[in-house]
Design a protein around this motif. Sequence first.
Motif, mmCIF file in Angstrom:
data_model
loop_
_atom_site.group_PDB
_atom_site.id
_atom_site.type_symbol
_atom_site.label_atom_id
_atom_site.label_comp_id
_atom_site.label_asym_id
_atom_site.label_seq_id
_atom_site.Cartn_x
_atom_site.Cartn_y
_atom_site.Cartn_z
ATOM 1 N N CYS A 1 -60.074 60.207 -41.847
ATOM 2 C CA CYS A 1 -60.071 61.237 -40.801
ATOM 3 C C CYS A 1 -59.025 62.327 -41.018
ATOM 4 O O CYS A 1 -58.351 62.758 -40.077
ATOM 5 C CB CYS A 1 -59.927 60.616 -39.415
ATOM 6 S SG CYS A 1 -61.284 59.528 -38.973
ATOM 7 N N SER B 1 -63.137 58.894 -44.719
ATOM 8 C CA SER B 1 -63.048 57.983 -43.571
ATOM 9 C C SER B 1 -61.637 57.831 -43.008
ATOM 10 O O SER B 1 -61.461 57.251 -41.942
ATOM 11 C CB SER B 1 -63.611 56.612 -43.937
ATOM 12 O OG SER B 1 -62.854 56.067 -44.995
ATOM 13 N N TYR C 1 -65.138 61.478 -30.573
ATOM 14 C CA TYR C 1 -63.726 61.506 -30.186
ATOM 15 C C TYR C 1 -63.549 60.872 -28.816
ATOM 16 O O TYR C 1 -64.297 61.164 -27.878
ATOM 17 C CB TYR C 1 -63.203 62.945 -30.156
ATOM 18 C CG TYR C 1 -61.752 63.043 -29.766
ATOM 19 C CD1 TYR C 1 -60.752 62.572 -30.602
ATOM 20 C CD2 TYR C 1 -61.376 63.602 -28.553
ATOM 21 C CE1 TYR C 1 -59.417 62.659 -30.253
ATOM 22 C CE2 TYR C 1 -60.046 63.699 -28.194
ATOM 23 C CZ TYR C 1 -59.068 63.219 -29.048
ATOM 24 O OH TYR C 1 -57.745 63.312 -28.689
ATOM 25 N N TYR D 1 -68.689 60.792 -36.262
ATOM 26 C CA TYR D 1 -67.650 60.257 -35.392
ATOM 27 C C TYR D 1 -67.721 60.859 -33.996
ATOM 28 O O TYR D 1 -68.143 61.990 -33.825
ATOM 29 C CB TYR D 1 -66.251 60.563 -35.974
ATOM 30 C CG TYR D 1 -66.010 59.940 -37.316
ATOM 31 C CD1 TYR D 1 -65.358 58.720 -37.428
ATOM 32 C CD2 TYR D 1 -66.437 60.566 -38.482
ATOM 33 C CE1 TYR D 1 -65.132 58.138 -38.670
ATOM 34 C CE2 TYR D 1 -66.220 59.988 -39.721
ATOM 35 C CZ TYR D 1 -65.579 58.780 -39.806
ATOM 36 O OH TYR D 1 -65.367 58.207 -41.026
ATOM 37 N N PHE E 1 -60.682 59.016 -33.207
ATOM 38 C CA PHE E 1 -62.094 59.130 -33.548
ATOM 39 C C PHE E 1 -62.645 57.754 -33.871
ATOM 40 O O PHE E 1 -61.955 56.933 -34.493
ATOM 41 C CB PHE E 1 -62.284 60.055 -34.753
ATOM 42 C CG PHE E 1 -62.097 61.503 -34.408
ATOM 43 C CD1 PHE E 1 -63.174 62.285 -34.011
ATOM 44 C CD2 PHE E 1 -60.847 62.090 -34.472
ATOM 45 C CE1 PHE E 1 -63.004 63.621 -33.686
ATOM 46 C CE2 PHE E 1 -60.666 63.429 -34.150
ATOM 47 C CZ PHE E 1 -61.751 64.187 -33.757
ATOM 48 N N THR E 2 -63.895 57.515 -33.463
ATOM 49 C CA THR E 2 -64.566 56.261 -33.730
ATOM 50 C C THR E 2 -65.862 56.546 -34.470
ATOM 51 O O THR E 2 -66.630 57.427 -34.047
ATOM 52 C CB THR E 2 -64.890 55.526 -32.404
ATOM 53 O OG1 THR E 2 -63.695 55.424 -31.634
ATOM 54 C CG2 THR E 2 -65.446 54.143 -32.664
ATOM 55 N N ALA E 3 -66.105 55.819 -35.553
ATOM 56 C CA ALA E 3 -67.344 56.001 -36.317
ATOM 57 C C ALA E 3 -68.535 55.557 -35.480
ATOM 58 O O ALA E 3 -68.477 54.552 -34.766
ATOM 59 C CB ALA E 3 -67.283 55.201 -37.609
#
Length: 170
Positions: free
Chosen positions: A90, A88, A127, A125, A134-136
């Motif tokens: 990244c 997590s 982008y 994720y 990046f966002t989950a």
Amino acid sequence: MSPRRTSSQNGDKDWENGSTISSPASIPEYTGPKLYKEPSFKSNKFIIHNAITRCCLAGKVNEPQKNKIVEEMEKSTANHFLILFRDSSCQFRAVYTMNPETEEMVRLTGIGPRIITPEMVESIYKYSSDRKQFTAIPSKTMSMSVDAFTIPGHFWQKRPGTPKKLGTPK
């Protein structure tokens, strides 16, 4: 009603009397540019390229690795690319291509399992180009809108190390 009007009460045109073309054979064949384009799958190659160059492997230090990955992506005929993160936090590990029919991901370049099935995916994720991060995504379903993913720690195999040579005493 005027005598020159050749229409019925409901406004339909009298095509027999009002037509200027005598038959469909007199319509010339269209020879201009081809306007119809075959439908194609949307590609995220540009988004993944941006993510790698501006986020994952930004900077002069990562340039050789970044150039190698971009070169492999350019050679590939795939439409959809995915980035594999270690966890997590990244940390970039590899680039995969996704087969939309089987939903299997095959490693294009980098470190990670050769093939990843959807069941192996831990988190996904998206982008954001404007925020360069990046966002989950709160989902477990792989789709064409996913840009990166992680796998559980037990899928990260330790490489067997080369045995150390025993030094000869001097």
